[in-house]
Design a protein around this motif. Structure first.
Motif, mmCIF file in Angstrom:
data_model
loop_
_atom_site.group_PDB
_atom_site.id
_atom_site.type_symbol
_atom_site.label_atom_id
_atom_site.label_comp_id
_atom_site.label_asym_id
_atom_site.label_seq_id
_atom_site.Cartn_x
_atom_site.Cartn_y
_atom_site.Cartn_z
ATOM 1 N N ALA A 5 0.823 -1.210 0.000
ATOM 2 C CA ALA A 5 0.000 0.000 0.000
ATOM 3 C C ALA A 5 0.858 1.262 0.000
ATOM 4 N N GLY A 40 -2.006 3.558 -0.062
ATOM 5 C CA GLY A 40 -2.003 3.571 1.395
ATOM 6 C C GLY A 40 -2.330 4.921 1.996
ATOM 7 N N GLN A 58 -6.258 2.256 4.538
ATOM 8 C CA GLN A 58 -5.647 2.370 5.867
ATOM 9 C C GLN A 58 -6.485 1.722 6.964
#
Length: 395
Positions: free
Chosen positions: A276, A287, A293
């Motif tokens: 990510a 990310g 997240q």
């Protein structure tokens, strides 16, 4: 968790720091590509098994007089969590898993002659053992197994069938649960079962591989036992007491499986976070998006919380205290947290998560196992409801 750390819930000692460092270094020699190739070929990881044996890890819970380290379940769980956190995931764990809980019946209930004969070859790796308990028509209802052992002079003759017998294709020995008295002749369903540790005689035991979802490097099998002769000196404990002997290993096994699952979940989560941070779509790392997240952050929290229950259960067991509820809860929570982490790791990778070269799909397939075995989520919930909440038995 950093590679230099120990789990937050474990008591830190110099010995455990050394265990962690040594095991990580050994496991790092067998990378993702090595394990992927073993899976592709459905080839048992003999090299990994030998490396673990040569380093002395197969005897971590065994008495020192038999070549072991005489450490507790906490240390064994640390070992297995580190192995689960390696590239081998559940396949690596299953390569040596039976060594850590299977011989417990011999250690605790075997004669001196049996211990001298049976335990050292397991510790040094010269013998591989399999576990013959589950049957196709009994499943988790172990009291209704039908594999029969009939006493004839100084021997027992065994006939029957077992299923999900891992490593039967490599095994030299089998820890075998049988019925010596039909259930209808017993006062209680748990009576009349007898445990043996004996040669895996391939002239009397047929092995049929089970093609399965994952963990192809460690085979699972149906075995068919036809006239297997077992000498009386291979019987562990008293005739008819086999079920009670097995109970001694149930809580340690649940703790070990929970620790393994946490290890796999953490590895998948680390892979997801790394990907990510690196993968750029629409001009930014994926990310950076909260939709990526937040699920990963949630998995970190779930894994850490489940891990605390693992070490709590292990500490109770090593302290000689009751830990049935805690061991079962650790297995339940760890399996669920690890499954979610692996699922999210695959989805974080998007289409590449479906590709074998990124390995997270292998972790995903293997982490299905702790949710099913050695006991289902549903039976654990029933156990907690009955034993902890004191509700009526539901089955």
């Amino acid at each position: 968790m950093k590679k230099t750390d120990l789990p937050a819930g474990i008591d830190v000692t110099e010995e455990r720091l050394q265990i962690a460092d040594s095991v990580r270094q050994l496991c790092d020699k067998f990378d993702d590509e090595w394990w992927l190739e073993k899976e592709r070929k459905a080839e048992f990881p003999h090299e990994f098994h030998k490396a673990m044996a040569d380093a002395g890890w197969l005897g971590i819970t065994m008495p020192e007089e038999y070549g072991g380290a005489n450490l507790g379940v906490t240390d064994a769980a640390l070992l297995m969590q580190l192995i689960g956190n390696s590239a081998g995931a559940m396949a690596a764990c299953s390569t040596i898993h039976i060594n850590l809980f299977g011989p417990h019946a011999m250690v605790k209930h075997g004669t001196r002659e049996q211990k001298d004969r049976m335990i050292p070859p397991l510790v040094d790796g010269s013998h591989k053992a399999c576990f013959g308990v589950t049957e196709p028509d009994a499943g988790l209802d172990t009291t209704h197994i039908t594999t029969r052992a009939v006493k004839k002079g100084a021997r027992y003759v065994v006939n029957g069938q077992k299923v999900w017998t891992s490593t039967a294709q490599q095994a030299d020995k089998i820890l075998l649960l049988t019925r010596t008295t039909p259930i209808e002749e017993c006062k209680r369903p748990i009576d009349g079962m007898t445990l043996f540790y004996t040669d895996f005689d391939r002239s009397r035991i047929g092995v049929t591989p089970i093609e399965k979802m994952g963990r192809a490097a460690v085979n699972s099998n149906s075995i068919f036992i036809d006239g297997l002769e077992v000498p009386e000196e291979d019987r562990i404990g008293d005739e008819g007491a086999g079920f009670k002997l097995l109970l001694d290993s149930l809580n340690p096994e649940r703790i070990l499986v929970a620790a393994e699952a946490i290890g796999v979940g953490r590895r998948a989560l680390e892979k997801a976070a790394d990907y990510a941070a690196e993968r750029v779509v629409f001009g930014r790392p994926i990310g950076q998006n909260q939709s990526i997240q937040h699920p990963l952050a949630q998995s970190w929290m779930a894994l850490e919380a489940a891990d605390l229950m693992v070490w709590h259960a292990a500490r109770l067991y090593d302290g000689g205290k009751s830990c049935g509820a805690e061991a079962n809860s650790a297995k339940f929570l760890a399996a669920d947290a690890a499954f979610d982490a692996c699922d999210r790791a695959v989805r974080t990778h998007g289409g590449f998560g479906y590709a074998k070269e990124y390995h997270v799909e292998r972790y995903m397939r293997e982490i299905m196992l702790p949710r099913i075995a050695p006991v289902t989520r549903e039976l654990i919930m029933s156990f907690i409801a009955e034993r902890v909440l004191e509700l009526p038995k539901s089955y």
